[in-house]
Design a protein around this motif. Structure first.
Motif, PDB file in Angstrom:
ATOM      1  N   GLU A  86       0.803  -0.732   0.526  1.00  0.00           N
ATOM      2  CA  GLU A  86      -0.109   0.291  -0.450  1.00  0.00           C
ATOM      3  C   GLU A  86       0.904   0.969   0.186  1.00  0.00           C
ATOM      4  O   GLU A  86       0.446   2.009  -0.057  1.00  0.00           O
ATOM      5  N   HIS A  87       1.857   1.088   0.085  1.00  0.00           N
ATOM      6  CA  HIS A  87       3.219   1.988   0.539  1.00  0.00           C
ATOM      7  C   HIS A  87       4.013   2.073  -0.944  1.00  0.00           C
ATOM      8  O   HIS A  87       4.751   3.437  -0.820  1.00  0.00           O
ATOM      9  N   VAL A  88       4.345   1.017  -0.793  1.00  0.00           N
ATOM     10  CA  VAL A  88       5.872   0.960  -2.352  1.00  0.00           C
ATOM     11  C   VAL A  88       5.117   0.264  -3.260  1.00  0.00           C
ATOM     12  O   VAL A  88       4.581  -1.194  -3.431  1.00  0.00           O
ATOM     13  N   GLY A  89       5.133   0.990  -4.059  1.00  0.00           N
ATOM     14  CA  GLY A  89       5.281   0.104  -6.001  1.00  0.00           C
ATOM     15  C   GLY A  89       5.893  -0.291  -6.651  1.00  0.00           C
ATOM     16  O   GLY A  89       6.762   0.511  -6.412  1.00  0.00           O
ATOM     17  N   PHE A  90       5.697  -1.130  -7.161  1.00  0.00           N
ATOM     18  CA  PHE A  90       7.198  -1.581  -8.034  1.00  0.00           C
ATOM     19  C   PHE A  90       7.334  -2.044  -9.217  1.00  0.00           C
ATOM     20  O   PHE A  90       6.424  -2.298  -9.582  1.00  0.00           O
ATOM     21  N   VAL A  91       7.807  -1.158  -9.901  1.00  0.00           N
ATOM     22  CA  VAL A  91       7.807  -1.347 -11.521  1.00  0.00           C
ATOM     23  C   VAL A  91       9.313  -2.321 -11.926  1.00  0.00           C
ATOM     24  O   VAL A  91       9.930  -2.027 -11.824  1.00  0.00           O
ATOM     25  N   PHE A  92       9.015  -3.511 -12.935  1.00  0.00           N
ATOM     26  CA  PHE A  92       9.979  -4.172 -12.724  1.00  0.00           C
ATOM     27  C   PHE A  92      10.726  -4.189 -14.177  1.00  0.00           C
ATOM     28  O   PHE A  92      10.101  -3.227 -14.914  1.00  0.00           O
ATOM     29  N   GLN A  93      11.904  -5.096 -14.850  1.00  0.00           N
ATOM     30  CA  GLN A  93      12.532  -4.343 -16.071  1.00  0.00           C
ATOM     31  C   GLN A  93      11.747  -4.704 -16.999  1.00  0.00           C
ATOM     32  O   GLN A  93      11.896  -3.776 -18.514  1.00  0.00           O
ATOM     33  N   GLU A  94      10.518  -5.554 -17.321  1.00  0.00           N
ATOM     34  CA  GLU A  94       9.967  -6.313 -18.917  1.00  0.00           C
ATOM     35  C   GLU A  94       8.488  -6.104 -17.822  1.00  0.00           C
ATOM     36  O   GLU A  94       7.650  -6.316 -17.952  1.00  0.00           O
ATOM     37  N   PRO A  95       7.759  -4.263 -18.805  1.00  0.00           N
ATOM     38  CA  PRO A  95       6.635  -3.895 -18.659  1.00  0.00           C
ATOM     39  C   PRO A  95       5.403  -4.884 -18.759  1.00  0.00           C
ATOM     40  O   PRO A  95       4.476  -4.937 -18.193  1.00  0.00           O
ATOM     41  N   GLU A  96       5.387  -6.098 -20.125  1.00  0.00           N
ATOM     42  CA  GLU A  96       4.620  -6.795 -20.819  1.00  0.00           C
ATOM     43  C   GLU A  96       4.357  -7.803 -19.156  1.00  0.00           C
ATOM     44  O   GLU A  96       3.161  -8.495 -19.268  1.00  0.00           O
ATOM     45  N   ILE A 168       9.555   1.933  -6.714  1.00  0.00           N
ATOM     46  CA  ILE A 168      10.897   1.537  -6.926  1.00  0.00           C
ATOM     47  C   ILE A 168      10.735   0.994  -8.303  1.00  0.00           C
ATOM     48  O   ILE A 168       9.578   0.440  -8.808  1.00  0.00           O
ATOM     49  N   MET A 169      11.511   1.510  -9.465  1.00  0.00           N
ATOM     50  CA  MET A 169      12.066   0.785 -10.621  1.00  0.00           C
ATOM     51  C   MET A 169      12.938  -0.020 -11.005  1.00  0.00           C
ATOM     52  O   MET A 169      14.494   0.151 -10.441  1.00  0.00           O
ATOM     53  N   ASP A 170      13.268  -1.266 -11.038  1.00  0.00           N
ATOM     54  CA  ASP A 170      14.042  -2.081 -10.959  1.00  0.00           C
ATOM     55  C   ASP A 170      14.260  -2.745 -12.733  1.00  0.00           C
ATOM     56  O   ASP A 170      13.725  -3.162 -13.489  1.00  0.00           O
ATOM     57  N   GLU A 171      15.557  -1.805 -13.068  1.00  0.00           N
ATOM     58  CA  GLU A 171      16.372  -1.022 -13.967  1.00  0.00           C
ATOM     59  C   GLU A 171      14.933  -1.258 -16.005  1.00  0.00           C
ATOM     60  O   GLU A 171      14.323  -2.118 -16.543  1.00  0.00           O
ATOM     61  N   PRO A 172      14.135  -0.197 -14.891  1.00  0.00           N
ATOM     62  CA  PRO A 172      13.119   0.146 -16.364  1.00  0.00           C
ATOM     63  C   PRO A 172      13.167   0.343 -17.307  1.00  0.00           C
ATOM     64  O   PRO A 172      12.593   0.212 -18.962  1.00  0.00           O
ATOM     65  N   THR A 173      14.797   0.484 -18.189  1.00  0.00           N
ATOM     66  CA  THR A 173      14.838   1.474 -19.736  1.00  0.00           C
ATOM     67  C   THR A 173      16.209   0.191 -20.060  1.00  0.00           C
ATOM     68  O   THR A 173      16.095   0.683 -21.076  1.00  0.00           O
ATOM     69  N   SER A 174      15.966  -0.961 -19.732  1.00  0.00           N
ATOM     70  CA  SER A 174      16.792  -1.557 -20.658  1.00  0.00           C
ATOM     71  C   SER A 174      16.685  -2.294 -21.504  1.00  0.00           C
ATOM     72  O   SER A 174      17.759  -2.414 -22.774  1.00  0.00           O
ATOM     73  N   MET A 175      15.232  -2.065 -21.568  1.00  0.00           N
ATOM     74  CA  MET A 175      15.287  -2.642 -23.216  1.00  0.00           C
ATOM     75  C   MET A 175      14.124  -1.638 -24.292  1.00  0.00           C
ATOM     76  O   MET A 175      13.555  -1.645 -25.226  1.00  0.00           O
ATOM     77  N   LEU A 176      14.453  -0.119 -23.788  1.00  0.00           N
ATOM     78  CA  LEU A 176      14.110   0.056 -24.655  1.00  0.00           C
ATOM     79  C   LEU A 176      15.546   1.885 -25.301  1.00  0.00           C
ATOM     80  O   LEU A 176      16.088   1.440 -25.239  1.00  0.00           O
ATOM     81  N   ASP A 177      14.836   2.012 -26.272  1.00  0.00           N
ATOM     82  CA  ASP A 177      15.479   2.779 -26.696  1.00  0.00           C
ATOM     83  C   ASP A 177      15.933   4.123 -26.574  1.00  0.00           C
ATOM     84  O   ASP A 177      14.604   4.513 -25.117  1.00  0.00           O
ATOM     85  N   ILE A 201      17.093   1.564 -10.481  1.00  0.00           N
ATOM     86  CA  ILE A 201      18.071   1.102 -10.188  1.00  0.00           C
ATOM     87  C   ILE A 201      18.704   0.971 -11.414  1.00  0.00           C
ATOM     88  O   ILE A 201      17.136   0.716 -13.069  1.00  0.00           O
ATOM     89  N   ASP A 202      19.312   1.639 -12.640  1.00  0.00           N
ATOM     90  CA  ASP A 202      19.809   1.148 -14.011  1.00  0.00           C
ATOM     91  C   ASP A 202      20.855   1.395 -13.908  1.00  0.00           C
ATOM     92  O   ASP A 202      21.954   2.122 -13.352  1.00  0.00           O
ATOM     93  N   HIS A 203      21.616   1.139 -15.569  1.00  0.00           N
ATOM     94  CA  HIS A 203      23.358   1.781 -15.793  1.00  0.00           C
ATOM     95  C   HIS A 203      23.544   2.969 -16.602  1.00  0.00           C
ATOM     96  O   HIS A 203      24.379   3.392 -17.053  1.00  0.00           O
ATOM     97  N   GLU A 204      22.381   3.686 -16.762  1.00  0.00           N
ATOM     98  CA  GLU A 204      22.119   5.020 -17.583  1.00  0.00           C
ATOM     99  C   GLU A 204      22.641   6.398 -17.020  1.00  0.00           C
ATOM    100  O   GLU A 204      22.072   7.430 -16.447  1.00  0.00           O
ATOM    101  N   VAL A 205      24.256   6.496 -16.259  1.00  0.00           N
ATOM    102  CA  VAL A 205      24.692   6.911 -15.463  1.00  0.00           C
ATOM    103  C   VAL A 205      24.358   8.620 -15.965  1.00  0.00           C
ATOM    104  O   VAL A 205      24.383   8.854 -15.260  1.00  0.00           O
ATOM    105  N   GLU A 206      24.146   9.235 -16.741  1.00  0.00           N
ATOM    106  CA  GLU A 206      23.993  10.002 -17.494  1.00  0.00           C
ATOM    107  C   GLU A 206      22.595  10.916 -17.391  1.00  0.00           C
ATOM    108  O   GLU A 206      22.663  11.575 -16.276  1.00  0.00           O
ATOM    109  N   ARG A 207      21.530   9.749 -17.381  1.00  0.00           N
ATOM    110  CA  ARG A 207      20.428  10.031 -16.278  1.00  0.00           C
ATOM    111  C   ARG A 207      20.139   9.924 -15.292  1.00  0.00           C
ATOM    112  O   ARG A 207      19.576  10.578 -14.324  1.00  0.00           O
TER     113      ARG A 207
END
Length: 282
Positions: A86-96, A168-177, A201-207
């Motif tokens: 109820e307090h913490v939402g979780f978004v995974f790496q692959e949205p589908e 919380i978002m766990d590598e949400p952009t790894s599969m995206l352009d 969590i991400d590897h996109e250090v610029e962002r």
């Protein structure tokens, strides 16, 4: 009431039938309205740490946990996963993998239905969450008809509609352009307007350097650095030891100082770098 959204104290975790702890004496605090970026090499323990913050570890994914994790002053060891959700939402790496309904409005309503949200309130929340992620007018479309970036934004909207105070978002952009990555980070930035706390969590250090207020560097289950983007990403030697990248502009200034024996202040964004050069030559 404290302004602490998350407090982690001496957190150590080990999976069953393994010889080594995956998390080792983790300590940090995150306040409401702050965005935390977690970076580190593969296998550093980033996803395990994220699952500790919403109670999946150790209540669903078993193992030996020592130390404490407090979410809105509630100890996850003493709180059910249902209550934490109820307090913490979780978004995974692959949205589908999170999308299961025929239309976008049904997708967003699904989680709220599980929480017992009244129909009129559902309608309002669907509208608001779609506006927040830039998908207004898409209510009747199929989630499968969306682009990768749009699907990830829908997954975020579905979580936001349940009104968590922490996302919380766990590598949400790894599969995206690049366009899809920008879309996700724009939504992340919007969380601050609602005084929500974000963890990505991400590897996109610029962002990460541009959008996040705090950075946590993990390696082999240990915190190697924690602080503002400037405090963390200007530790070039440490990042090199961990085989991690600094933002390109930070690396450029570091090499510039070494090559020309200068003392320009290391910066993590282009705007800060321009200011650094102006100070260096004025």
């Amino acid at each position: 009431m404290t302004n602490e959204a998350v407090r982690v104290e001496n957190l150590t975790f080990q999976y069953p039938d393994t010889e080594e702890e995956v998390l080792k004496n983790i300590n940090f605090t995150l306040h409401f309205g702050e965005i935390l970026g977690i970076v580190g090499p593969t296998g550093a323990g980033k996803s395990t740490l994220a699952m500790c913050l919403n109670g999946l570890v150790p209540q669903v994914i078993e193992g030996e946990l020592r130390g404490d994790v407090f979410v809105k002053e509630k100890n996850i060891n003493e709180t059910s996963v249902a209550e934490i959700s109820e307090h913490v939402g979780f978004v995974f790496q692959e949205p589908e993998n999170q999308l299961s309904q025929m239309t976008i409005e049904e997708e967003i309503a699904f989680g709220m239905g599980n929480l017992g949200v009244a129909r009129e309130e559902m309608i309002n929340r669907i509208k608001e969450s779609l506006e927040q992620v830039g998908l207004s007018g898409f209510e009747k479309r199929s989630p499968l008809a969306l682009s990768g970036g749009q699907q990830q934004r829908l997954a975020i909207a579905s979580v936001m509609a349940m009104r968590p105070s922490i996302m919380i978002m766990d590598e949400p952009t790894s599969m995206l352009d690049p366009k899809g990555k920008n879309e996700v980070y724009d939504v992340l930035q919007n969380l601050k307007e609602f005084n929500m706390t974000g963890i990505i969590i991400d590897h996109e250090v610029e962002r990460i350097a541009t959008y996040c207020d705090k950075i946590l560097v993990l390696d082999e289950g240990q915190v190697k650095a924690f602080g503002s983007p400037e405090e963390v990403f200007t530790q070039i030697e440490l990042l090199q030891q961990l085989q991690l990248n600094a933002p390109q502009v930070t690396g450029f200034l570091y090499q510039y100082n070494r090559q020309f024996n200068r003392r320009a202040k290391l910066a993590t964004t282009v705007g800060e770098a321009v200011t650094s050069f102006e100070s260096e030559y004025n």
